[in-house]
Motif scaffolding. Structure first.
Motif, PDB file in Angstrom:
ATOM      1  N   THR A 245      -8.478   0.322 -12.077  1.00  0.00           N
ATOM      2  CA  THR A 245      -7.563   1.105 -11.243  1.00  0.00           C
ATOM      3  C   THR A 245      -6.171   1.018 -11.855  1.00  0.00           C
ATOM      4  O   THR A 245      -5.775  -0.036 -12.344  1.00  0.00           O
ATOM      5  CB  THR A 245      -7.542   0.548  -9.804  1.00  0.00           C
ATOM      6  OG1 THR A 245      -8.851   0.706  -9.230  1.00  0.00           O
ATOM      7  CG2 THR A 245      -6.520   1.276  -8.939  1.00  0.00           C
TER       8      THR A 245
ATOM      9  N   MET B 140       4.800   1.661  -4.010  1.00  0.00           N
ATOM     10  CA  MET B 140       3.725   2.230  -4.825  1.00  0.00           C
ATOM     11  C   MET B 140       3.847   3.753  -4.796  1.00  0.00           C
ATOM     12  O   MET B 140       3.850   4.366  -3.735  1.00  0.00           O
ATOM     13  CB  MET B 140       2.346   1.804  -4.328  1.00  0.00           C
ATOM     14  CG  MET B 140       1.218   2.374  -5.170  1.00  0.00           C
ATOM     15  SD  MET B 140      -0.328   1.446  -5.100  1.00  0.00           S
ATOM     16  CE  MET B 140      -0.773   1.648  -3.392  1.00  0.00           C
TER      17      MET B 140
ATOM     18  N   ARG C 140      -2.125   1.585 -11.048  1.00  0.00           N
ATOM     19  CA  ARG C 140      -1.114   1.790 -10.002  1.00  0.00           C
ATOM     20  C   ARG C 140       0.271   1.807 -10.647  1.00  0.00           C
ATOM     21  O   ARG C 140       0.551   1.038 -11.560  1.00  0.00           O
ATOM     22  CB  ARG C 140      -1.185   0.670  -8.958  1.00  0.00           C
ATOM     23  CG  ARG C 140      -2.530   0.547  -8.288  1.00  0.00           C
ATOM     24  CD  ARG C 140      -2.547  -0.586  -7.256  1.00  0.00           C
ATOM     25  NE  ARG C 140      -3.858  -0.729  -6.628  1.00  0.00           N
ATOM     26  CZ  ARG C 140      -4.800  -1.560  -7.054  1.00  0.00           C
ATOM     27  NH1 ARG C 140      -4.556  -2.351  -8.096  1.00  0.00           N
ATOM     28  NH2 ARG C 140      -5.966  -1.618  -6.441  1.00  0.00           N
TER      29      ARG C 140
ATOM     30  N   GLU D 276      -1.726   5.789  -7.279  1.00  0.00           N
ATOM     31  CA  GLU D 276      -2.880   4.906  -7.453  1.00  0.00           C
ATOM     32  C   GLU D 276      -4.071   5.774  -7.818  1.00  0.00           C
ATOM     33  O   GLU D 276      -4.398   6.722  -7.107  1.00  0.00           O
ATOM     34  CB  GLU D 276      -3.177   4.121  -6.170  1.00  0.00           C
ATOM     35  CG  GLU D 276      -4.393   3.197  -6.295  1.00  0.00           C
ATOM     36  CD  GLU D 276      -4.685   2.453  -5.005  1.00  0.00           C
ATOM     37  OE1 GLU D 276      -4.732   3.137  -3.954  1.00  0.00           O
ATOM     38  OE2 GLU D 276      -4.857   1.220  -5.031  1.00  0.00           O
TER      39      GLU D 276
ATOM     40  N   ALA E 181      -6.469   9.496  -5.046  1.00  0.00           N
ATOM     41  CA  ALA E 181      -6.625   8.051  -4.916  1.00  0.00           C
ATOM     42  C   ALA E 181      -7.786   7.741  -4.003  1.00  0.00           C
ATOM     43  O   ALA E 181      -8.090   8.468  -3.096  1.00  0.00           O
ATOM     44  CB  ALA E 181      -5.356   7.437  -4.357  1.00  0.00           C
TER      45      ALA E 181
ATOM     46  N   ASP F 142       0.846  -1.179   0.000  1.00  0.00           N
ATOM     47  CA  ASP F 142       0.000   0.000   0.000  1.00  0.00           C
ATOM     48  C   ASP F 142       0.893   1.245   0.000  1.00  0.00           C
ATOM     49  O   ASP F 142       1.605   1.498  -0.952  1.00  0.00           O
ATOM     50  CB  ASP F 142      -0.967  -0.037   1.179  1.00  0.00           C
ATOM     51  CG  ASP F 142      -2.008  -1.143   0.996  1.00  0.00           C
ATOM     52  OD1 ASP F 142      -2.294  -1.881   1.934  1.00  0.00           O
ATOM     53  OD2 ASP F 142      -2.521  -1.258  -0.143  1.00  0.00           O
TER      54      ASP F 142
END
Length: 614
Positions: free
Chosen positions: A455, A445, A457, A448, A614, A432
């Motif tokens: 979605t 990441m 990312r 996002e 996001a 995450d």
């Protein structure tokens, strides 16, 4: 030039280009503006100060179109190589329909409002609002009345109010056709959307309706803010007078009879369809003497007649083709997958990679460390354009990232949710907000962006104790049911275009990694449509049967269900029809994601990009 970029301007049909003034003398700049339907050139004046930011506004373009913008530096005797940037013009208010909605009385307290989708040439439609009025004159100043509610109407504070808000992503009747929908809203049924109550109407009163279409809708306290929204309105309907209350007993009896007839008809259809398939299966078993075909190449101009023939009798022709494909590749060895040490690395024991095309990882400590449930898959122009893989298990996530690093993967296409129908289909294999290590691979990441259908990312992937790193973009399609098909063909076509546009800029030796849960059904369908679109564009022929056959020779069960096979043919049919109607651009125009990602470069600010949170 350097730092060349293009930017959309809100609600304007042009782009603003920016770049740094190059060193040395120049006599100006040539700007090229191109897409599938047009090609323009403009000249920008010379610049004097090296490193200064230059700004240029293009000529008027189409709203919500993606353009390839190039710039060349000119001198008296030469010109520089062109620098490319891809950009999409802004959305704006949708075009107003020429016709008002069709309004019919349902009962003494309700009516139906039927309307077609607004045209999406100025941007994808986000929502509709149904407005009701008792005004006898033409509807006027509706934008100022978007904050009026049924309660205001009951208090006699207004004669015009919003009764229902319908978001576009709400499910519609399933269809395989790329065409506008007809929407029907029942007014007066007591439902509530946001702060708008769809309250009962008053008998013996005349009502009219208008529909507001939004390409951008803004709320404050669940009330639409008209000034901040991109909206247009249909003309008002003809007035409809509601009847006096006749009682509902007769209506209830008639409704029950219709419901019983519908159930009988549905049961009869299901029984007939199952019986037909039993007959078909017997035919296939008895017909072993047939020669197994590997290709059914069809010219584009002949595909529509072929499609109609195969589609007849509940797609009986396609069902026969799909049955013929079931034996393709099944006798090839899968020794590595069947080793005792590797069985725990397989999500499903009936989906095992063929040895001939399996992806082999670098060995670490034992001979079986090279195993992962994945196969190289041929694309249109490369034998290893794709890797088809199962969704990672908890014990294979490290192998999954090791494959991404070793095989130089820049694009991941994920076609399943992690959990579907309360069953785990794929482990969440990405971090995450905080970086995470998977073996010696560190993944972070950096952005996002969540949209209704998919979605996107972006990750930075690096190997511990080395200076090397690269960006991996994950395209996560979230609206494709397991063993099923997307709701519409243009949804998959648009998603494939988004992936293809990005992946085509990756290194030539970088395969696109595609996975769902088992890595065969949705995965096979996606790879097949990519190949078929390129075949149509390059050869003016199409071979759905041959493409699926070829995929099944590299990995079992690719395109796993008959519905997915029929869906592929429907995609091809819709693409050919759009080309035939000289509306090729319609294939790609309804693309929410294109406006966000075609010119999106991930940066250090996690969670926000180009104004989208996001």
């Amino acid at each position: 030039v350097s730092s060349f970029r293009c930017e959309a301007v809100a609600k304007q049909p042009f782009l603003v280009l920016k770049w740094e003034c190059p060193p040395g003398k120049n006599s100006g700049f040539r700007i090229g503006i191109r897409n599938d339907t047009c090609e323009k050139e403009q000249m920008a004046p010379p610049c004097m100060k090296e490193g200064s930011e230059e700004t240029f506004r293009t000529a008027l373009l189409n709203y919500f179109y993606t353009y390839n913008i190039t710039i060349e530096t000119l001198s008296n005797t030469s010109k520089s190589p062109p620098v490319l940037s891809i950009c999409t013009t802004s959305i704006t208010d949708p075009p107003s329909p020429s016709n008002g909605p069709l309004v019919k009385a349902i009962s003494h307290r309700s009516l139906s409002v039927e309307f077609s989708d607004f045209e999406s040439v100025n941007g994808p439609l986000k929502a509709y609002a149904v407005m009701i009025t008792t005004e006898e004159q033409d509807c006027q100043s509706l934008k100022l009345k978007l904050n009026n509610t049924y309660k205001d109407f009951k208090k006699m504070m207004t004669v015009t109010y919003v009764t229902y808000v319908m978001e576009i992503e709400q499910p519609k009747s399933p269809s395989l056709h790329s065409q506008n929908y007809t929407n029907i809203v029942n007014v007066g049924n007591g439902t509530k959307t946001y702060s708008y109550e769809n309250g009962p109407l008053i008998p013996l009163r005349s009502y009219r309706a208008s529909v507001a279409g939004f390409t951008n809708i803004t709320f404050t306290d669940d009330i639409i803010v008209g000034e901040d929204s991109y909206v247009s309105f249909s003309p008002c309907s003809e007035a409809v007078l509601l009847p006096q209350d006749p009682g509902v007993i007769a209506g209830a009896v008639i409704g029950c009879l219709f419901a019983i007839l519908a159930v009988v008809a549905i049961v009869g259809f299901i029984f007939w369809r199952r019986r037909r398939y039993r007959v078909l299966i017997v035919f296939v078993v008895m017909g072993n003497a047939r020669i197994s075909l590997q290709s059914k190449l069809i010219k584009v101009e002949n595909f529509e007649s072929y499609f109609k023939k195969q589609q007849a009798d509940s797609s009986c022709g396609f069902a026969e083709e799909y049955e013929e494909l079931k034996s393709a590749g099944v006798h090839q060895p899968k020794f590595a997958a069947e080793l005792a040490e590797n069985r725990g690395k397989n999500r499903y024991n009936n989906v095992l990679p063929y040895d001939i095309s399996r992806v082999k990882l670098s060995g670490l400590s034992s001979a079986t460390d090279d195993y992962i449930n994945a196969n190289y898959m041929p694309g249109y122009s490369s034998k290893k354009a794709f890797i088809a893989a199962q969704g990672p298990l908890p014990n294979t996530i490290e192998d999954f990232w090791r494959m991404i690093w070793e095989k130089n993967i820049y694009s991941i296409v994920m076609l399943t949710k992690c959990v579907e129908q309360a069953r785990t289909k794929c482990e969440q294999y990405w971090p995450d907000k905080q970086p995470k290590s998977y073996g010696d691979i560190i993944v972070t990441m950096v952005s996002e962006i969540v949209l209704p259908e998919w979605t996107i990312r972006d990750f930075t992937v690096e190997k511990a104790n080395t200076p090397e790193s690269h960006t991996v973009r994950q395209f996560h399609f979230t609206s494709w049911p397991d063993h099923g098909v997307p709701e519409t063909t243009d949804l998959l076509i648009n998603f494939r275009h988004l992936v293809h546009e990005y992946s085509s800029q990756n290194p030539i030796d970088s395969p696109t990694l595609v996975h769902c849960s088992a890595g065969v059904g949705r995965t096979g369908t996606f790879i097949a449509i990519d190949r078929l679109i390129q075949q149509i564009e390059m050869e003016n022929t199409v071979d759905v049967y041959g493409v699926v056959y070829d995929l099944r020779m590299h990995r079992p069960l690719m395109v796993q269900t008959e519905d997915q096979y029929i869906f592929l043919n429907q995609c091809v049919m819709d693409i050919i029809r759009s080309q035939k109607d000289k509306k090729t651009d319609l294939i790609y125009q309804n693309m929410t994601a294109m406006a966000i990602y075609e010119n999106f470069t991930p940066g250090p600010g996690f969670g926000k990009a180009n104004g989208y949170h996001a």
